[in-house]
Write a protein that holds these residues in place. Structure first.
Motif, PDB file in Angstrom:
ATOM      1  N   PRO A 135       0.709  -1.278  -0.050  1.00  0.00           N
ATOM      2  CA  PRO A 135       0.067   0.001   0.241  1.00  0.00           C
ATOM      3  C   PRO A 135       0.828   1.379   0.182  1.00  0.00           C
ATOM      4  N   LEU A 136       1.938   1.185   0.481  1.00  0.00           N
ATOM      5  CA  LEU A 136       2.937   2.191   0.370  1.00  0.00           C
ATOM      6  C   LEU A 136       4.265   1.874  -0.187  1.00  0.00           C
ATOM      7  N   PRO A 137       4.330   1.794  -1.458  1.00  0.00           N
ATOM      8  CA  PRO A 137       5.652   1.265  -2.207  1.00  0.00           C
ATOM      9  C   PRO A 137       6.746   2.399  -2.130  1.00  0.00           C
ATOM     10  N   THR A 138       6.360   3.677  -2.126  1.00  0.00           N
ATOM     11  CA  THR A 138       7.251   4.657  -2.441  1.00  0.00           C
ATOM     12  C   THR A 138       7.863   5.273  -1.018  1.00  0.00           C
ATOM     13  N   PRO A 139       9.096   5.598  -1.020  1.00  0.00           N
ATOM     14  CA  PRO A 139       9.311   6.626   0.132  1.00  0.00           C
ATOM     15  C   PRO A 139       8.593   7.385   0.517  1.00  0.00           C
ATOM     16  N   SER A 156      13.638  13.647   3.784  1.00  0.00           N
ATOM     17  CA  SER A 156      13.711  12.796   2.524  1.00  0.00           C
ATOM     18  C   SER A 156      15.014  12.762   1.983  1.00  0.00           C
ATOM     19  N   GLU A 157      16.094  13.417   2.771  1.00  0.00           N
ATOM     20  CA  GLU A 157      17.395  13.490   2.305  1.00  0.00           C
ATOM     21  C   GLU A 157      17.799  12.182   2.787  1.00  0.00           C
ATOM     22  N   SER A 158      18.761  11.647   1.751  1.00  0.00           N
ATOM     23  CA  SER A 158      19.524  10.592   2.209  1.00  0.00           C
ATOM     24  C   SER A 158      18.470   9.395   2.773  1.00  0.00           C
ATOM     25  N   TRP A 159      17.454   9.175   2.220  1.00  0.00           N
ATOM     26  CA  TRP A 159      16.508   8.076   2.735  1.00  0.00           C
ATOM     27  C   TRP A 159      16.974   6.708   3.024  1.00  0.00           C
ATOM     28  N   ALA A 160      17.586   6.158   1.776  1.00  0.00           N
ATOM     29  CA  ALA A 160      18.361   4.984   1.720  1.00  0.00           C
ATOM     30  C   ALA A 160      19.126   4.694   2.857  1.00  0.00           C
ATOM     31  N   ARG A 161      20.147   5.611   2.907  1.00  0.00           N
ATOM     32  CA  ARG A 161      20.995   5.542   3.867  1.00  0.00           C
ATOM     33  C   ARG A 161      20.632   5.488   5.449  1.00  0.00           C
ATOM     34  N   GLU A 162      19.720   6.585   5.508  1.00  0.00           N
ATOM     35  CA  GLU A 162      19.209   6.678   6.852  1.00  0.00           C
ATOM     36  C   GLU A 162      18.342   5.612   7.530  1.00  0.00           C
ATOM     37  N   TRP A 163      17.262   5.233   6.703  1.00  0.00           N
ATOM     38  CA  TRP A 163      16.176   4.322   6.994  1.00  0.00           C
ATOM     39  C   TRP A 163      16.024   2.930   6.329  1.00  0.00           C
ATOM     40  N   GLY A 164      16.667   2.957   5.134  1.00  0.00           N
ATOM     41  CA  GLY A 164      16.711   1.683   4.202  1.00  0.00           C
ATOM     42  C   GLY A 164      17.065   0.422   4.948  1.00  0.00           C
ATOM     43  N   GLY A 165      18.206   0.514   5.638  1.00  0.00           N
ATOM     44  CA  GLY A 165      18.529  -0.764   6.370  1.00  0.00           C
ATOM     45  C   GLY A 165      17.621  -1.305   7.550  1.00  0.00           C
ATOM     46  N   PHE A 166      16.967  -0.119   8.357  1.00  0.00           N
ATOM     47  CA  PHE A 166      16.030  -0.479   9.402  1.00  0.00           C
ATOM     48  C   PHE A 166      14.572  -0.853   8.825  1.00  0.00           C
ATOM     49  N   VAL A 167      14.157  -0.297   7.878  1.00  0.00           N
ATOM     50  CA  VAL A 167      13.068  -0.767   6.862  1.00  0.00           C
ATOM     51  C   VAL A 167      13.004  -2.332   6.617  1.00  0.00           C
ATOM     52  N   SER A 168      14.288  -2.578   5.953  1.00  0.00           N
ATOM     53  CA  SER A 168      14.571  -3.998   5.565  1.00  0.00           C
ATOM     54  C   SER A 168      14.437  -4.969   6.917  1.00  0.00           C
ATOM     55  N   ALA A 169      15.101  -4.289   7.983  1.00  0.00           N
ATOM     56  CA  ALA A 169      15.194  -5.367   9.073  1.00  0.00           C
ATOM     57  C   ALA A 169      13.760  -5.486   9.791  1.00  0.00           C
ATOM     58  N   CYS A 170      12.970  -4.225   9.722  1.00  0.00           N
ATOM     59  CA  CYS A 170      11.513  -4.548  10.232  1.00  0.00           C
ATOM     60  C   CYS A 170      10.597  -5.557   9.257  1.00  0.00           C
ATOM     61  N   PHE A 171      10.878  -5.394   7.613  1.00  0.00           N
ATOM     62  CA  PHE A 171      10.231  -6.423   7.211  1.00  0.00           C
ATOM     63  C   PHE A 171      10.740  -7.692   7.368  1.00  0.00           C
ATOM     64  N   LEU A 172      12.103  -8.002   7.598  1.00  0.00           N
ATOM     65  CA  LEU A 172      12.491  -9.372   8.181  1.00  0.00           C
ATOM     66  C   LEU A 172      12.056  -9.776   9.320  1.00  0.00           C
ATOM     67  N   ALA A 173      11.822  -8.864  10.226  1.00  0.00           N
ATOM     68  CA  ALA A 173      11.200  -9.063  11.640  1.00  0.00           C
ATOM     69  C   ALA A 173       9.825  -9.627  11.422  1.00  0.00           C
ATOM     70  N   CYS A 174       9.011  -8.810  10.750  1.00  0.00           N
ATOM     71  CA  CYS A 174       7.511  -9.109  10.246  1.00  0.00           C
ATOM     72  C   CYS A 174       7.583 -10.469   9.859  1.00  0.00           C
ATOM     73  N   ASP A 175       8.368 -10.964   8.778  1.00  0.00           N
ATOM     74  CA  ASP A 175       8.426 -12.198   8.328  1.00  0.00           C
ATOM     75  C   ASP A 175       8.510 -13.162   9.208  1.00  0.00           C
ATOM     76  N   ASP A 176       9.643 -13.150  10.029  1.00  0.00           N
ATOM     77  CA  ASP A 176      10.231 -14.340  10.933  1.00  0.00           C
ATOM     78  C   ASP A 176       9.046 -14.376  11.782  1.00  0.00           C
ATOM     79  N   LEU A 177       8.364 -13.233  12.414  1.00  0.00           N
ATOM     80  CA  LEU A 177       7.209 -13.472  13.502  1.00  0.00           C
ATOM     81  C   LEU A 177       5.923 -14.198  12.744  1.00  0.00           C
TER      82      LEU A 177
END
Length: 196
Positions: A135-139, A156-177
């Motif tokens: 539902p929210l595919p874009t930053p 919005s500046e340096s979004w990928a560097r600032e939050w990209g890793g944490f967003v990925s970690a949250c998706f992995l956490a959701c998937d694992d749970l």
């Protein structure tokens, strides 16, 4: 009750069937509240549903409390703020524990990001087949949701560097749970299908 997926079974085992939805809603309209009548529908379909639902509910009860709450937030027919908040906290804790440490002032933003990822994950996996679009595919859309729902502005500046890793970690956490919560339900479905 459909036994084609653990997600669908989780939902259906907590759903109470009524003889007539129209009669039930007419009663709510007339009385202002739903009232359980003493007469029960003991038709074969309702009894079969109850028997299957009991097996799935027993499987769910074997999970640790926090995983049960996560699963209820994801798949139960009703939802509450308490379930959502517990699921969000669990996702944040798991993602934060796996990732890099952050300054204390950044943690409230990270909690809002975790809540947004859980919202996305839940919407993508509802319905049982995990085929719904993000539902929210874009930053930009994601940041707008976090601002609207949580009141947290993310740069919005340096979004990928600032939050990209944490967003990925949250998706992995959701998937694992999600996988951990569905294991006993899947096992119960397999046993029931083998016996059929």
């Amino acid at each position: 009750m459909r036994l084609n997926s653990a997600r669908t079974a989780w939902h259906d085992c907590l759903y109470s069937q009524w003889n007539s939805n129209a009669a039930h809603f007419a009663m709510i309209q007339e009385l202002g509240v739903g009232v359980q009548k003493t007469e029960l529908d003991n038709s074969v379909g309702i009894c079969a549903h109850r028997a299957l639902a009991g097996r799935i509910q027993s499987a769910i009860a074997t999970l640790p409390r926090r995983l049960q709450l996560f699963g209820h937030h994801m798949y139960a027919p009703g939802n509450s703020d308490d379930l959502r908040e517990e699921a969000e906290a669990l996702v944040f804790e798991l993602a934060y524990g796996r990732g890099e440490r952050m300054y204390a002032k950044r943690i409230p933003k990270a909690q809002a990001v975790a809540a947004g990822v859980l919202h996305r994950y839940r919407r993508m996996h509802q319905g049982g087949q995990s085929a719904a679009p993000d539902p929210l595919p874009t930053p930009e859309g994601f940041r707008a949701w976090v601002l609207d729902e949580r009141g947290v502005a993310l740069a919005s500046e340096s979004w990928a560097r600032e939050w990209g890793g944490f967003v990925s970690a949250c998706f992995l956490a959701c998937d694992d749970l999600d996988k951990q919560a569905l294991i006993p339900v899947s096992a119960a479905i397999s046993l029931m299908l083998e016996a059929a």
